[in-house]
Design an enzyme around this catalytic site. Structure first.
Site, short mmCIF file in Angstrom:
data_model
loop_
_atom_site.label_atom_id
_atom_site.label_comp_id
_atom_site.label_asym_id
_atom_site.label_seq_id
_atom_site.Cartn_x
_atom_site.Cartn_y
_atom_site.Cartn_z
N ASP A 109 88.39 23.21 -22.28
CA ASP A 109 86.83 23.31 -22.11
C ASP A 109 86.40 22.14 -21.12
OD1 ASP A 109 87.12 25.35 -23.81
OD2 ASP A 109 85.59 24.24 -25.32
N HIS A 164 76.03 22.56 -20.85
CA HIS A 164 76.48 21.98 -22.27
C HIS A 164 75.37 21.78 -23.18
CE1 HIS A 164 79.39 20.43 -25.27
NE2 HIS A 164 80.39 21.11 -24.50
N HIS A 254 90.66 20.39 -24.43
CA HIS A 254 89.58 20.01 -23.16
C HIS A 254 90.58 19.46 -22.06
CE1 HIS A 254 87.26 19.76 -26.56
NE2 HIS A 254 86.05 20.08 -25.86
#
Length: 323
Positions: A109, A164, A254
């Protein structure tokens, strides 16, 4: 000889000459059977890598709605999940794949990160591991060439929203703005229109599901969370992933975190030693779609501390702190 007999003979002679001339003319102009191009039946969906051919690559490049371009990785192309399979699950929230078999999906992500994402891509290609990158529209806007690089390397791309936000705190109009904005930026940069959406914080409400259904997006959450966004060492990330792995698992990491990059190769090696096969989220969803929505139970056995964090638990500045 009577006139009737003569007339019959003349008619038969005329017909015979017509047939002979027609046959000779036709045999000169009709293409030989061997010269006709074969018509191939469309290949059935497969979750196994296939050898790309130039025509397939050209078609993939010309079709922006494709989920993953058919680009070679270590001599073979990652499996492509057909849009119609993902669209069948639009608006559904998927946390894991089927429990049968030992298939697992790595996801990343918050990218594309200007220096780390290329290193993640290089390592994954070297290991021959497919993965799914959930990109922020705001990051793609800063580094569109990186989004293109990820797509051309053969990896699956989904959206992680534009900025986000916690989706449960937004109205339907703002949710749509977040999703459509990021989808447009990703498609313009990479040539790929996302069919997967990773909700920030794993936060989902009915409005989010409704908008995703309208936009043809599957909500892709996770079942294994090593919390690499706050980890201070690679060992803890490695341990949580390996210990939390399960058949059909979706691992949330991530590509903005250096410790995750450090842990990645050893993690891949150990999961392979345990018999896991790496696939994309799209492939897991495709398997669920083949069985129908009732297969999406979301019931998995996950160690304590591996569940999606509560909405709003992770500040955006902390998630993107390494940028």
């Amino acid at each position: 000889m009577s006139k009737t007999v003569l007339l019959v003979l003349m008619v038969l002679t005329t017909l015979g000459l017509t047939f002979l001339v027609g046959y000779q003319f036709g045999s000169q102009t009709r293409p030989a059977a061997a010269a006709l191009l074969p018509v191939e039946a469309p290949a059935e969906f497969t979750d196994q890598p296939v050898e790309p051919v130039p025509a397939q690559v050209a078609l993939a490049a010309a079709a922006p709605a494709a989920t993953v371009p058919a680009v070679a990785m270590n001599g073979s192309a990652p499996a492509v999940t057909a849009d119609h399979q993902l669209l069948a699950f639009a608006g559904e929230t998927v946390r894991s794949g089927l429990a049968g078999g030992r298939r697992i999906a790595l996801t990343f992500d918050d990218g594309p990160h200007p220096t780390l994402t290329p290193q993640f891509v290089a390592l994954l290609r070297e290991e021959g591991v497919p993965a799914t990158f959930f990109m922020l529209g705001s990051m793609v806007e800063k580094s569109p060439a990186l989004a293109r690089m990820v797509a051309e390397a053969g990896f699956e791309i989904g959206t992680h929203s534009q900025t986000h936000p916690d989706m449960r705190k937004l109205g339907a109009a703002k949710i749509r703005e977040e999703l459509e904005g990021s989808m447009t930026l990703i498609e313009q940069a990479s040539g790929v229109r996302p069919r997967l959406f990773r909700p920030p914080f794993g936060s989902v409400n009915q409005s989010t599901r409704d908008v995703c259904r309208e936009l043809g997006l599957v909500l892709a959450n996770w079942s294994v969370d090593p919390e690499d966004w706050r980890a201070r060492d690679a060992a803890s990330i490695h341990g949580k992933v390996v210990n939390g792995a399960h058949p059909g698992g979706i691992i949330c990491m991530h590509d903005t975190k250096p410790h995750t990059l450090t842990a990645l190769r050893g993690m891949i090696t150990e999961l392979r030693a345990q018999g896991y096969e790496f696939v994309t989220v799209g492939q897991l969803v495709g398997e669920l779609a083949a069985l129908g929505p009732e297969a999406n139970t979301g019931v998995v056995t996950v160690p304590a501390g591996q569940q999606p964090p509560p909405a709003g638990a992770i500040p955006l500045d902390e998630i993107l702190g390494s940028l």
